[in-house]
Design an enzyme around this catalytic site. Structure first.
Site, mmCIF file in Angstrom:
data_model
loop_
_atom_site.group_PDB
_atom_site.id
_atom_site.type_symbol
_atom_site.label_atom_id
_atom_site.label_comp_id
_atom_site.label_asym_id
_atom_site.label_seq_id
_atom_site.Cartn_x
_atom_site.Cartn_y
_atom_site.Cartn_z
ATOM 1 C CD GLU A 168 6.087 16.381 -22.603
ATOM 2 O OE1 GLU A 168 5.214 17.237 -22.346
ATOM 3 O OE2 GLU A 168 5.807 15.194 -22.884
ATOM 4 C CE LYS A 170 4.292 17.574 -14.647
ATOM 5 N NZ LYS A 170 4.569 16.274 -15.228
ATOM 6 C CE LYS A 204 -1.432 13.414 -14.675
ATOM 7 N NZ LYS A 204 -1.870 13.702 -16.045
ATOM 8 C CG HIS A 255 5.748 11.167 -24.813
ATOM 9 N ND1 HIS A 255 4.398 10.904 -24.907
ATOM 10 C CD2 HIS A 255 5.870 12.248 -24.001
ATOM 11 C CE1 HIS A 255 3.739 11.777 -24.161
ATOM 12 N NE2 HIS A 255 4.609 12.610 -23.607
ATOM 13 C CD GLU A 281 -4.908 15.750 -15.899
ATOM 14 O OE1 GLU A 281 -3.751 15.370 -15.647
ATOM 15 O OE2 GLU A 281 -5.499 15.481 -16.941
ATOM 16 C CG HIS A 316 -1.015 10.359 -25.487
ATOM 17 N ND1 HIS A 316 -1.642 10.729 -24.325
ATOM 18 C CD2 HIS A 316 0.299 10.262 -25.189
ATOM 19 C CE1 HIS A 316 -0.740 10.850 -23.359
ATOM 20 N NE2 HIS A 316 0.450 10.579 -23.864
ATOM 21 N NE ARG A 360 -0.643 16.791 -13.160
ATOM 22 C CZ ARG A 360 0.093 16.050 -12.361
ATOM 23 N NH1 ARG A 360 -0.205 15.950 -11.079
ATOM 24 N NH2 ARG A 360 1.143 15.391 -12.827
ATOM 25 N NE ARG A 375 -3.946 -2.030 2.176
ATOM 26 C CZ ARG A 375 -3.786 -3.144 2.879
ATOM 27 N NH1 ARG A 375 -2.748 -3.281 3.689
ATOM 28 N NH2 ARG A 375 -4.663 -4.115 2.788
ATOM 29 C CG HIS A 385 0.392 15.300 -24.047
ATOM 30 N ND1 HIS A 385 1.060 16.497 -24.148
ATOM 31 C CD2 HIS A 385 1.273 14.438 -23.466
ATOM 32 C CE1 HIS A 385 2.280 16.361 -23.638
ATOM 33 N NE2 HIS A 385 2.431 15.123 -23.220
ATOM 34 C CG ASN A 396 -3.184 16.341 -20.362
ATOM 35 O OD1 ASN A 396 -2.136 15.812 -19.997
ATOM 36 N ND2 ASN A 396 -4.313 16.217 -19.681
#
Ligand code: NAD
Ligand code: ZN
Length: 287
Positions: free
Chosen positions: A111, A153, A69, A190, A163, A178, A167, A47, A174, A171
């Site tokens: 980025e 960031k 993330k 990427h 998010e 993606h 936030r 956990r 993206h 993206n």
């Protein structure tokens, strides 16, 4: 290749066999792939145990190591399984960048240019002016760049860690990026797909009347200055648009598209029609 649940299972097994307990920690030494996998294993083993990020690529230093993330791909779906889980420390040693092949180094610029476009117009122009020093990896210039990018960031993530709103501006580029990444079978990096996605999202901003034609051209030129692609070939725009529907950037079936209100300020736009999405995608697929 490695960012999937099977790798995380192998890590759990190693941890169990070696009797790792809650007082132990994991250290992610590598690029974004290593950081995302290690962070997810740390978030879920017993956990949650501590972890430290030691990012060694430009992309991971300015982006993936910041903001908590973590996660892995599931089948063909990018980052579909994961957790928000903060590292105890992010340690960057910029000398690691010297061993990166040029293509992998410049990937990170996707980025970084994004950070300027979404939150800091001056930074965007600073990048443009310092392109030669950045490309040649001049230490002081790169150090400043990484600091500014991490800070942009950080501010966005601190305002909205999970998010729920703001936030999502990270993206930018993206949604289509993606989808292109998937349509090209992950043959492009990427950051390269983000560059293509930003070109398409900038076209949407142009069509929405938010930015002028000269700005649209300038943004495309800056992306190209850093040897990143603004278009690709060999795939169908309709397939790309279809793939955007599986993206996580959906809100009860409505696409949360990130556009530029102006250079230096991105917003969430829920009114982008499928026609405009297709039109924009067509501008980044040629031949
Ligand atoms: N968690 C997040 O918020 C977040 C944000 C952006 C991207 N990502 C993820 O990050 C991943 C991309 O990360 P990446 O661009 O760092 O790629 P990567 O981790 O695949 O690393 C690229 C390559 O460089 C090698 N490498 C790493 N450090 C090196 C060094 N110092 N010298 C020489 N080679 C080195 C790696 O072995 C690998 O082959 C994607 O999976 C993406 O989804 C996550
Ligand atoms: Zn990204």
């Amino acid at each position: 290749e490695n960012k999937h649940v099977g790798t995380v299972e192998d890590i759990y097994e190693t941890l169990i066999v070696n009797k790792f307990d809650r007082n132990d920690m994991l250290l992610a030494l590598g690029g974004g792939v290593t950081g995302d996998i290690t962070g997810f294993a740390a978030a879920t083993y017993l956990r949650g145990i501590d972890f430290v990020q030691v990012p060694t690529t430009l992309l991971s230093q300015v982006d993936s190591s910041i903001g908590g993330k973590t996660g892995v791909d599931f089948k063909a779906y990018k980052n579909m399984v994961g957790a928000f889980y903060m590292p105890k420390l992010v340690y960057m040693n910029l000398s690691t960048l010297n061993s990166l092949p040029e293509r992998e180094y410049l990937e990170g610029m996707g980025e970084i240019i994004k950070h300027g476009l979404i939150r800091d117009k001056e930074y965007f122009y600073w990048l443009k002016e310092n392109k030669d020093k950045i490309i040649s990896r001049d230490y002081e210039t790169v150090k400043k760049m990484i600091f500014v990018s991490c800070n942009i960031k950080r501010v966005v993530v601190e305002n909205d860690p999970k998010e729920k709103g703001e936030r999502a501006v990270l993206n930018f580029g993206h949604t289509i990026g993606h989808a292109v990444e998937k349509a090209k079978n992950f043959s492009l990096l990427h950051g390269e797909c983000v560059a293509i996605g930003m070109a398409a999202a900038t076209y949407i901003s142009l069509k929405k009347g938010n930015i002028a034609e000269e700005e649209y051209n300038e943004i495309n030129n800056v992306i190209s200055d850093f040897k990143l692609p603004v278009y690709t070939t060999g795939i169908l725009a309709s397939d790309v648009v279809k793939a955007t529907k599986n993206d996580k950037k959906m809100d009860s079936g409505v696409i949360k598209f990130i556009t530029l209100e102006e250079n230096g300020h991105a917003i969430i736009d829920r009114t982008i029609s499928e026609e405009l999405l297709l039109e924009a995608t067509e501008t980044v697929i040629r031949g």
